[in-house]
Design a protein around this motif. Structure first.
Motif, PDB file in Angstrom:
ATOM      1  N   MET A   1      21.825  29.027 -59.132  1.00 54.67           N
ATOM      2  CA  MET A   1      21.550  28.373 -57.844  1.00 54.67           C
ATOM      3  C   MET A   1      21.701  26.861 -57.966  1.00 54.67           C
ATOM      4  N   PHE A   2      21.232  26.314 -59.086  1.00 55.04           N
ATOM      5  CA  PHE A   2      21.351  24.877 -59.319  1.00 55.04           C
ATOM      6  C   PHE A   2      22.827  24.488 -59.469  1.00 55.04           C
ATOM      7  N   ASP A   3      23.578  25.304 -60.196  1.00 55.19           N
ATOM      8  CA  ASP A   3      25.009  25.037 -60.356  1.00 55.19           C
ATOM      9  C   ASP A   3      25.727  25.037 -59.007  1.00 55.19           C
ATOM     10  N   GLU A   4      25.392  26.008 -58.143  1.00 57.23           N
ATOM     11  CA  GLU A   4      25.996  26.057 -56.802  1.00 57.23           C
ATOM     12  C   GLU A   4      25.599  24.828 -55.980  1.00 57.23           C
ATOM     13  N   PHE A   5      24.338  24.431 -56.095  1.00 56.66           N
ATOM     14  CA  PHE A   5      23.852  23.247 -55.398  1.00 56.66           C
ATOM     15  C   PHE A   5      24.621  22.008 -55.858  1.00 56.66           C
ATOM     16  N   LEU A   6      24.756  21.837 -57.174  1.00 56.64           N
ATOM     17  CA  LEU A   6      25.471  20.677 -57.702  1.00 56.64           C
ATOM     18  C   LEU A   6      26.940  20.687 -57.296  1.00 56.64           C
ATOM     19  N   ALA A   7      27.562  21.871 -57.297  1.00 59.41           N
ATOM     20  CA  ALA A   7      28.967  21.966 -56.902  1.00 59.41           C
ATOM     21  C   ALA A   7      29.151  21.518 -55.451  1.00 59.41           C
ATOM     22  N   ALA A   8      28.188  21.830 -54.612  1.00 58.15           N
ATOM     23  CA  ALA A   8      28.292  21.480 -53.194  1.00 58.15           C
ATOM     24  C   ALA A   8      27.882  20.036 -52.912  1.00 58.15           C
ATOM     25  N   GLU A   9      26.940  19.481 -53.677  1.00 56.90           N
ATOM     26  CA  GLU A   9      26.340  18.192 -53.350  1.00 56.90           C
ATOM     27  C   GLU A   9      26.795  17.013 -54.208  1.00 56.90           C
ATOM     28  N   ALA A  10      27.265  17.254 -55.436  1.00 57.15           N
ATOM     29  CA  ALA A  10      27.625  16.162 -56.347  1.00 57.15           C
ATOM     30  C   ALA A  10      28.808  15.388 -55.788  1.00 57.15           C
ATOM     31  N   PRO A  11      28.999  14.162 -56.200  1.00 54.78           N
ATOM     32  CA  PRO A  11      28.337  13.410 -57.264  1.00 54.78           C
ATOM     33  C   PRO A  11      27.115  12.633 -56.755  1.00 54.78           C
ATOM     34  N   PHE A  12      26.276  12.235 -57.714  1.00 53.34           N
ATOM     35  CA  PHE A  12      25.095  11.426 -57.436  1.00 53.34           C
ATOM     36  C   PHE A  12      25.162  10.150 -58.261  1.00 53.34           C
ATOM     37  N   ASP A  13      24.527   9.097 -57.768  1.00 54.39           N
ATOM     38  CA  ASP A  13      24.470   7.847 -58.516  1.00 54.39           C
ATOM     39  C   ASP A  13      23.304   7.847 -59.507  1.00 54.39           C
TER      40      ASP A  13
ATOM     41  N   VAL B   1      13.365  20.356 -68.596  1.00 59.44           N
ATOM     42  CA  VAL B   1      13.911  19.036 -68.317  1.00 59.44           C
ATOM     43  C   VAL B   1      15.282  18.910 -68.987  1.00 59.44           C
ATOM     44  N   ARG B   2      15.366  19.359 -70.236  1.00 58.57           N
ATOM     45  CA  ARG B   2      16.632  19.307 -70.979  1.00 58.57           C
ATOM     46  C   ARG B   2      17.708  20.129 -70.259  1.00 58.57           C
ATOM     47  N   GLU B   3      17.338  21.304 -69.774  1.00 59.89           N
ATOM     48  CA  GLU B   3      18.279  22.159 -69.040  1.00 59.89           C
ATOM     49  C   GLU B   3      18.814  21.443 -67.801  1.00 59.89           C
ATOM     50  N   ALA B   4      17.921  20.820 -67.049  1.00 60.92           N
ATOM     51  CA  ALA B   4      18.336  20.114 -65.828  1.00 60.92           C
ATOM     52  C   ALA B   4      19.239  18.930 -66.167  1.00 60.92           C
ATOM     53  N   ILE B   5      18.885  18.165 -67.187  1.00 61.14           N
ATOM     54  CA  ILE B   5      19.708  17.016 -67.590  1.00 61.14           C
ATOM     55  C   ILE B   5      21.102  17.483 -67.997  1.00 61.14           C
ATOM     56  N   ASP B   6      21.169  18.535 -68.816  1.00 62.13           N
ATOM     57  CA  ASP B   6      22.470  19.046 -69.266  1.00 62.13           C
ATOM     58  C   ASP B   6      23.334  19.477 -68.095  1.00 62.13           C
ATOM     59  N   ARG B   7      22.752  20.164 -67.122  1.00 58.18           N
ATOM     60  CA  ARG B   7      23.513  20.631 -65.959  1.00 58.18           C
ATOM     61  C   ARG B   7      24.005  19.464 -65.113  1.00 58.18           C
ATOM     62  N   VAL B   8      23.146  18.477 -64.897  1.00 56.03           N
ATOM     63  CA  VAL B   8      23.533  17.314 -64.092  1.00 56.03           C
ATOM     64  C   VAL B   8      24.647  16.541 -64.794  1.00 56.03           C
ATOM     65  N   ARG B   9      24.504  16.331 -66.099  1.00 55.36           N
ATOM     66  CA  ARG B   9      25.536  15.594 -66.845  1.00 55.36           C
ATOM     67  C   ARG B   9      26.859  16.353 -66.887  1.00 55.36           C
ATOM     68  N   HIS B  10      26.790  17.659 -66.975  1.00 51.24           N
ATOM     69  CA  HIS B  10      28.014  18.455 -66.991  1.00 51.24           C
ATOM     70  C   HIS B  10      28.763  18.299 -65.667  1.00 51.24           C
ATOM     71  N   ARG B  11      28.042  18.348 -64.561  1.00 54.69           N
ATOM     72  CA  ARG B  11      28.658  18.281 -63.244  1.00 54.69           C
ATOM     73  C   ARG B  11      29.056  16.849 -62.890  1.00 54.69           C
ATOM     74  N   GLY B  12      28.260  15.885 -63.287  1.00 54.91           N
ATOM     75  CA  GLY B  12      28.548  14.487 -62.945  1.00 54.91           C
ATOM     76  C   GLY B  12      28.232  13.585 -64.116  1.00 54.91           C
ATOM     77  N   PRO B  13      29.164  13.434 -65.050  1.00 56.14           N
ATOM     78  CA  PRO B  13      28.885  12.660 -66.281  1.00 56.14           C
ATOM     79  C   PRO B  13      28.479  11.205 -66.020  1.00 56.14           C
ATOM     80  N   ARG B  14      28.805  10.663 -64.861  1.00 54.01           N
ATOM     81  CA  ARG B  14      28.457   9.264 -64.569  1.00 54.01           C
ATOM     82  C   ARG B  14      27.104   9.124 -63.904  1.00 54.01           C
ATOM     83  N   THR B  15      26.437  10.242 -63.612  1.00 51.16           N
ATOM     84  CA  THR B  15      25.120  10.193 -62.970  1.00 51.16           C
ATOM     85  C   THR B  15      24.091   9.693 -63.956  1.00 51.16           C
TER      86      THR B  15
END
Length: 186
Positions: free
Chosen positions: A145-157, A172-186
């Motif tokens: 669900m988080f991956d789908e959310f990030l795919a639809a909403e990214a990128p973030f600053d 926390v580590r899981e969330a950070i890894d997913r966010v960095r994977h989807r948007g490395p500049r976030t």
């Protein structure tokens, strides 16, 4: 006749400190972080850019967890301060009602006043807990669900990720890894 006292206009820093004072020592750290973010928002706002901010309440990795009306108060306080200054999106892994419309929805029990079980699945126990003879769980919405959310909403600053307990760091580590994977500049 004496004049009525005129309420003194409180500055931003006074309002910020008042809003996080109930959070204790960690509130001071949150205050510094928020001041930094709002400073960046001010600089970028002067350039005409609106920052996109992701707020994440990560999943819990623990032996047990139950929802006694738990809400991400720290993240919500930060969101209140950012209102009108940034475009924000919140993903709350611990929102037990969020998965109703999702294709892989899982039903969880709740009582008459809204308390209840979190969605859970067995998880690999960290080495530090290996001698404890209990099952270890991942509580919260599925990572898909988080991956789908990030795919639809990214990128973030910016991505702000909060947690209730320091030993819940695997979430926390899981969330950070997913966010960095989807948007490395976030």
């Amino acid at each position: 006749q004496p004049r009525a006292a005129v309420p003194q206009q409180r500055g931003y820093s006074d309002r910020l400190l008042a809003s996080v004072s109930f959070l204790g020592v960690s509130g001071q750290i949150k205050c510094l972080l928020l001041s930094f973010i709002l400073g960046a928002l001010g600089v970028l706002g002067a350039l005409g850019d609106i920052l996109r901010v992701l707020l994440v309440n990560p999943p819990i990795y623990d032996f047990t967890a139950y929802d006694f009306w738990s809400r991400p108060l720290g993240l919500l306080a930060v969101a209140g301060q950012l209102r009108g200054r940034a475009e924000m999106r919140l993903f709350d892994f611990m929102d037990r009602t969020a998965n109703r419309d999702w294709e892989g929805a899982v039903k969880v029990r709740r009582d008459d006043v809204g308390r209840g079980e979190y969605i859970s699945q067995p998880a690999q126990r960290p080495a530090i807990w290996r001698d404890i003879p209990r099952r270890y769980w991942r509580f919260g919405l599925p990572v898909e669900m988080f991956d789908e959310f990030l795919a639809a909403e990214a990128p973030f600053d910016f991505a702000l990720i909060g947690t209730g307990m320091t030993y819940w760091y695997p979430g926390v580590r899981e969330a950070i890894d997913r966010v960095r994977h989807r948007g490395p500049r976030t």
